[in-house]
Each structure stands twice: as structure tokens, then as C-alpha cells.
Scaffold this motif. Structure first.
Motif, PDB file in Angstrom:
ATOM      1  N   SER A 183       2.868 -18.769 -24.876  1.00 50.66           N
ATOM      2  CA  SER A 183       2.908 -18.756 -26.336  1.00 50.66           C
ATOM      3  C   SER A 183       3.283 -20.145 -26.835  1.00 50.66           C
ATOM      4  O   SER A 183       3.976 -20.898 -26.143  1.00 50.66           O
ATOM      5  N   PRO A 184       2.825 -20.529 -28.016  1.00 54.50           N
ATOM      6  CA  PRO A 184       3.144 -21.861 -28.547  1.00 54.50           C
ATOM      7  C   PRO A 184       4.648 -22.030 -28.755  1.00 54.50           C
ATOM      8  O   PRO A 184       5.329 -21.115 -29.225  1.00 54.50           O
ATOM      9  N   PHE A 185       5.137 -23.186 -28.383  1.00 58.47           N
ATOM     10  CA  PHE A 185       6.552 -23.515 -28.578  1.00 58.47           C
ATOM     11  C   PHE A 185       6.725 -24.168 -29.944  1.00 58.47           C
ATOM     12  O   PHE A 185       6.048 -25.137 -30.276  1.00 58.47           O
ATOM     13  N   HIS A 186       7.645 -23.610 -30.738  1.00 53.68           N
ATOM     14  CA  HIS A 186       7.882 -24.128 -32.080  1.00 53.68           C
ATOM     15  C   HIS A 186       9.319 -24.613 -32.278  1.00 53.68           C
ATOM     16  O   HIS A 186       9.739 -24.839 -33.411  1.00 53.68           O
ATOM     17  N   GLY A 187      10.064 -24.746 -31.178  1.00 55.82           N
ATOM     18  CA  GLY A 187      11.408 -25.291 -31.296  1.00 55.82           C
ATOM     19  C   GLY A 187      12.524 -24.289 -31.122  1.00 55.82           C
ATOM     20  O   GLY A 187      13.666 -24.565 -31.501  1.00 55.82           O
ATOM     21  N   ASP A 188      12.239 -23.139 -30.529  1.00 58.61           N
ATOM     22  CA  ASP A 188      13.267 -22.123 -30.305  1.00 58.61           C
ATOM     23  C   ASP A 188      14.090 -22.494 -29.075  1.00 58.61           C
ATOM     24  O   ASP A 188      13.561 -22.535 -27.958  1.00 58.61           O
ATOM     25  N   PRO A 189      15.396 -22.760 -29.218  1.00 52.55           N
ATOM     26  CA  PRO A 189      16.208 -23.133 -28.050  1.00 52.55           C
ATOM     27  C   PRO A 189      16.374 -21.998 -27.046  1.00 52.55           C
ATOM     28  O   PRO A 189      16.769 -22.232 -25.903  1.00 52.55           O
ATOM     29  N   GLY A 190      16.045 -20.767 -27.449  1.00 47.82           N
ATOM     30  CA  GLY A 190      16.140 -19.630 -26.539  1.00 47.82           C
ATOM     31  C   GLY A 190      14.833 -19.304 -25.840  1.00 47.82           C
ATOM     32  O   GLY A 190      14.733 -18.280 -25.153  1.00 47.82           O
ATOM     33  N   ASP A 191      13.833 -20.171 -25.965  1.00 48.75           N
ATOM     34  CA  ASP A 191      12.519 -19.939 -25.360  1.00 48.75           C
ATOM     35  C   ASP A 191      12.636 -19.904 -23.832  1.00 48.75           C
ATOM     36  O   ASP A 191      13.287 -20.757 -23.224  1.00 48.75           O
ATOM     37  N   VAL A 192      11.984 -18.904 -23.201  1.00 46.22           N
ATOM     38  CA  VAL A 192      12.065 -18.759 -21.737  1.00 46.22           C
ATOM     39  C   VAL A 192      10.676 -18.715 -21.090  1.00 46.22           C
ATOM     40  O   VAL A 192      10.555 -18.342 -19.918  1.00 46.22           O
ATOM     41  N   GLU A 193       9.634 -19.088 -21.813  1.00 42.70           N
ATOM     42  CA  GLU A 193       8.269 -18.987 -21.290  1.00 42.70           C
ATOM     43  C   GLU A 193       8.100 -19.750 -19.975  1.00 42.70           C
ATOM     44  O   GLU A 193       7.553 -19.228 -19.006  1.00 42.70           O
ATOM     45  N   LEU A 194       8.528 -20.995 -19.934  1.00 37.47           N
ATOM     46  CA  LEU A 194       8.343 -21.793 -18.721  1.00 37.47           C
ATOM     47  C   LEU A 194       9.221 -21.291 -17.582  1.00 37.47           C
ATOM     48  O   LEU A 194       8.814 -21.305 -16.415  1.00 37.47           O
ATOM     49  N   LEU A 195      10.414 -20.852 -17.911  1.00 40.70           N
ATOM     50  CA  LEU A 195      11.312 -20.324 -16.879  1.00 40.70           C
ATOM     51  C   LEU A 195      10.722 -19.074 -16.233  1.00 40.70           C
ATOM     52  O   LEU A 195      10.892 -18.844 -15.029  1.00 40.70           O
ATOM     53  N   ASN A 196      10.001 -18.279 -17.021  1.00 41.95           N
ATOM     54  CA  ASN A 196       9.394 -17.060 -16.486  1.00 41.95           C
ATOM     55  C   ASN A 196       8.218 -17.349 -15.557  1.00 41.95           C
ATOM     56  O   ASN A 196       7.797 -16.472 -14.794  1.00 41.95           O
ATOM     57  N   ILE A 197       7.680 -18.557 -15.632  1.00 44.09           N
ATOM     58  CA  ILE A 197       6.526 -18.910 -14.799  1.00 44.09           C
ATOM     59  C   ILE A 197       6.952 -19.405 -13.421  1.00 44.09           C
ATOM     60  O   ILE A 197       6.148 -19.421 -12.484  1.00 44.09           O
ATOM     61  N   LEU A 198       8.200 -19.772 -13.250  1.00 43.13           N
ATOM     62  CA  LEU A 198       8.631 -20.426 -12.016  1.00 43.13           C
ATOM     63  C   LEU A 198       8.312 -19.616 -10.763  1.00 43.13           C
ATOM     64  O   LEU A 198       7.987 -20.182  -9.713  1.00 43.13           O
ATOM     65  N   TRP A 199       8.369 -18.298 -10.856  1.00 45.46           N
ATOM     66  CA  TRP A 199       8.129 -17.484  -9.667  1.00 45.46           C
ATOM     67  C   TRP A 199       6.665 -17.503  -9.233  1.00 45.46           C
ATOM     68  O   TRP A 199       6.333 -17.102  -8.118  1.00 45.46           O
ATOM     69  N   PHE A 200       5.778 -18.004 -10.105  1.00 48.89           N
ATOM     70  CA  PHE A 200       4.362 -18.097  -9.737  1.00 48.89           C
ATOM     71  C   PHE A 200       4.174 -18.962  -8.493  1.00 48.89           C
ATOM     72  O   PHE A 200       3.305 -18.678  -7.659  1.00 48.89           O
ATOM     73  N   PHE A 201       4.967 -20.007  -8.349  1.00 47.94           N
ATOM     74  CA  PHE A 201       4.779 -20.939  -7.238  1.00 47.94           C
ATOM     75  C   PHE A 201       5.071 -20.289  -5.889  1.00 47.94           C
ATOM     76  O   PHE A 201       4.550 -20.721  -4.863  1.00 47.94           O
ATOM     77  N   GLU A 202       5.883 -19.263  -5.878  1.00 49.63           N
ATOM     78  CA  GLU A 202       6.101 -18.496  -4.655  1.00 49.63           C
ATOM     79  C   GLU A 202       5.016 -17.433  -4.500  1.00 49.63           C
ATOM     80  O   GLU A 202       4.493 -17.211  -3.406  1.00 49.63           O
ATOM     81  N   PHE A 203       4.654 -16.815  -5.619  1.00 42.77           N
ATOM     82  CA  PHE A 203       3.652 -15.743  -5.615  1.00 42.77           C
ATOM     83  C   PHE A 203       2.285 -16.243  -5.150  1.00 42.77           C
ATOM     84  O   PHE A 203       1.572 -15.562  -4.404  1.00 42.77           O
ATOM     85  N   GLU A 204       1.885 -17.449  -5.552  1.00 44.46           N
ATOM     86  CA  GLU A 204       0.524 -17.918  -5.288  1.00 44.46           C
ATOM     87  C   GLU A 204       0.267 -18.244  -3.826  1.00 44.46           C
ATOM     88  O   GLU A 204      -0.884 -18.387  -3.418  1.00 44.46           O
ATOM     89  N   LYS A 205       1.303 -18.325  -3.006  1.00 48.14           N
ATOM     90  CA  LYS A 205       1.132 -18.730  -1.609  1.00 48.14           C
ATOM     91  C   LYS A 205       0.323 -17.731  -0.792  1.00 48.14           C
ATOM     92  O   LYS A 205      -0.205 -18.068   0.265  1.00 48.14           O
ATOM     93  N   GLN A 206       0.195 -16.506  -1.277  1.00 45.56           N
ATOM     94  CA  GLN A 206      -0.571 -15.495  -0.546  1.00 45.56           C
ATOM     95  C   GLN A 206      -2.064 -15.559  -0.855  1.00 45.56           C
ATOM     96  O   GLN A 206      -2.847 -14.789  -0.301  1.00 45.56           O
ATOM     97  N   PHE A 207      -2.467 -16.483  -1.735  1.00 48.12           N
ATOM     98  CA  PHE A 207      -3.868 -16.581  -2.145  1.00 48.12           C
ATOM     99  C   PHE A 207      -4.461 -17.924  -1.714  1.00 48.12           C
ATOM    100  O   PHE A 207      -3.837 -18.969  -1.887  1.00 48.12           O
ATOM    101  N   LYS A 208      -5.679 -17.880  -1.179  1.00 44.36           N
ATOM    102  CA  LYS A 208      -6.388 -19.116  -0.872  1.00 44.36           C
ATOM    103  C   LYS A 208      -7.000 -19.727  -2.127  1.00 44.36           C
ATOM    104  O   LYS A 208      -7.111 -20.947  -2.241  1.00 44.36           O
ATOM    105  N   ASP A 209      -7.425 -18.868  -3.043  1.00 47.01           N
ATOM    106  CA  ASP A 209      -8.039 -19.309  -4.298  1.00 47.01           C
ATOM    107  C   ASP A 209      -7.018 -19.116  -5.417  1.00 47.01           C
ATOM    108  O   ASP A 209      -6.624 -17.985  -5.720  1.00 47.01           O
TER     109      ASP A 209
END
Length: 291
Positions: free
Chosen positions: A257-283
């Protein structure tokens, strides 16, 4: 400056300055062709900011911004081609659209393989509203000193705020053997100092792609074509708040979602687990699909 461009007044008939522009409530200037006294079907505009013309964008042949490159011949080629082709049309608005589509397909698409070769996985990151937000007024929310900066851009002061989780995202990507590429529709003049601020020691961001790497549509929108970057699509992931700008490559995009300056925004923090999740995929496109 105009006197320097046309010292003998051979070419330029009239001059319209800032005071003839319409100023919006947000302080932005717009150029309204209806107040010029010229017929719209007999008018053509060449401008690097087609969005300033609002409903009259159909009169605009957009060009990329000039940053001092002596090899830049984009405007020259477009104008020459336009004057050769427009004679067969009564309404120049129609001709400007036709010329732009033709030239964009043949001459002004970004060169292929924009980046040097790499066998790493690639994380493409958008800038505005994905990693940061730029405000014209000081933020009302409180941020740590290192999470905001004041920059002068053109004649304006911008207050740039870093989205919570940016540093964690960059570190997680590097730890997972990604190269990081900023791919922004912003100009180099604006975006470069912002990226320098985000990565002052150049630890994380390997490459930067600016507006001139985008494909500009007839209505002035910037599209980001991953196929010209020189990166394998099955080894590429994008994080962007505007997934539609990737066209047929939306399957590579993790939207935020677009960031508009909310100090409580957690969008990027919620994505961090993707880097572990993606290891099971070649594509990586499958990883994004199942994420």
C-alpha cells in the motif's frame, strides 16, 4: 534565458511565464491551454511534464527531462518527425498521438540490458510511496532524526520521510544474496540525493534506474519494463505500490500500500519473511504468486 536561446527574436513569438499558470490548492502549477487564445486542434506542446496540462494531455508530445547529456537527441528527432508527418492531419491532437506511438515503439524505448550482467537474484524497489514519501509541508507525526530529511528540489523544499522497515528490508535482501536495484519513475535530479540518504555508504543498493529507464506512454505515464533490465524474470522480485506500471510483468510484483507518512506502518516489516519463504521455489514468480 529565452533571449539567449533566440537572441535575434527570429523564432519565439510569445512568452508565457509562471504568472500565467493556474495554481492548485496543493501549490502545484498547471498549464491551461484554454486561456491562451489558441485553438486546441491547432496546438501542439512539447514538455517533459505532460501531467501539467490536465485534460489537454492529448496535445502533448512528452519528452524525457534533459540533464546535460550532449548526446541527447530525443527532442530533436521527435520534432523533426512530427513536422514531417503532421501535414496529413487537420487535428494536430490526433497526429501527436500517432507520432508518439510510432516514435516510442521505434526510437525511444529504453536500450535493452540497462544493467551489467549478474547471476544474483534481483530485488527491484520503487522509491516514492514504497520506501519513502516526500511532503511539501513539515510532517505532523514525530519521526526519529535519521528517518526524515529536508531537501531542496528545484525551487521547493521537500520533507522526505523514510518508511518504517526500510533498513531491515535492505539488510534481509542482502543476507539472502539479492542485488538491490532502485527502479523509480522519478528523475535522477530528484531521486539520487534521496537514495544517497537511504544508503549513504552504498552498502545495499547496487544500481539505480530513473525515469529515463521507463517507457513513457502517450498520456505521460511511466511504465517499468523488466525485460530491458538485463535480468532474468524468474530471478527477479519487485516491491512497488503501483504494480500496474509493470504491465505483463505484474507476476513479479509484491504490491504494498502507498506510504503516506504513518509512523506505525508495517508493510515492509511484513514482507521480511518472504526471503525465507522463497527459497523453496526455483522461479521467484511462483514464490510471489504463492506468497
Amino acid at each position: 534565458m529565452i533571449d539567449w536561446l533566440d537572441p535575434n527574436r527570429e523564432f519565439i513569438s510569445h512568452r508565457l511565464y509562471r504568472d500565467t499558470c493556474t495554481r492548485s490548492s496543493g501549490g502545484h502549477h498547471h498549464k491551461d491551454l484554454t486561456v491562451t487564445g489558441r485553438r486546441l486542434d491547432r496546438s501542439v506542446v512539447i514538455d517533459d511534464h505532460p501531467e501539467l496540462y490536465g485534460k489537454h494531455r492529448q496535445n502533448v508530445i512528452p519528452v524525457s527531462s534533459l540533464h546535460g547529456d550532449p548526446r541527447d537527441v530525443e527532442t530533436l528527432l521527435k520534432v523533426q518527425s512530427f513536422f514531417e508527418l503532421e501535414r496529413s492531419f487537420k487535428d494536430m491532437r490526433y497526429q501527436s498521438r500517432k507520432v508518439w506511438r510510432y516514435l516510442n515503439s521505434l526510437l525511444f524505448s529504453p536500450p535493452r540490458c540497462l544493467l551489467p550482467l549478474s547471476d544474483q537474484k534481483t530485488l527491484f524497489l520503487d522509491l516514492d510511496h514504497t520506501l519513502i514519501v516526500s511532503l511539501e509541508e513539515p510532517p505532523t507525526e514525530k519521526f526519529a532524526a535519521g528517518d526524515q530529511i529536508m531537501l531542496r528540489f528545484m525551487e521547493e523544499t521537500l520533507y522526505v520521510i523514510k518508511r518504517p522497515g526500510v533498513e531491515q528490508l535492505l539488510r534481509s535482501a542482502i543476507a539472502s544474496n539479492y542485488e538491490i536495484v532502485i527502479f523509480t519513475a522519478g528523475t535522477k535530479l530528484y531521486a539520487s540525493p534521496v537514495i544517497d540518504w537511504l544508503d549513504p555508504n552504498r552498502e545495499f543498493i547496487s544500481h539505480r534506474l530513473y525515469r529515463d529507464a521507463c517507457t513513457i506512454t502517450i498520456d505521460g505515464k511511466c511504465l517499468k519494463d523488466l525485460s530491458v533490465t538485463g535480468r532474468r524474470l524468474d530471478r527477479s522480485v519487485v516491491i512497488d505500490d503501483s504494480p500496474t506500471v509493470y504491465g505483463k510483468h505484474r507476476e513479479n510484483v509484491i504490491p504494498v500500500s502507498p506510504f503516506h507518512g504513518d509512523p506505525g506502518d508495517v508493510e515492509l516489516l511484513n514482507i521480511l519473511w518472504f526471503f525465507e519463504f522463497e527459497k523453496q521455489f526455483k522461479d521467484l514468480r511462483l514464490a510471489v504468486k504463492n506468497y
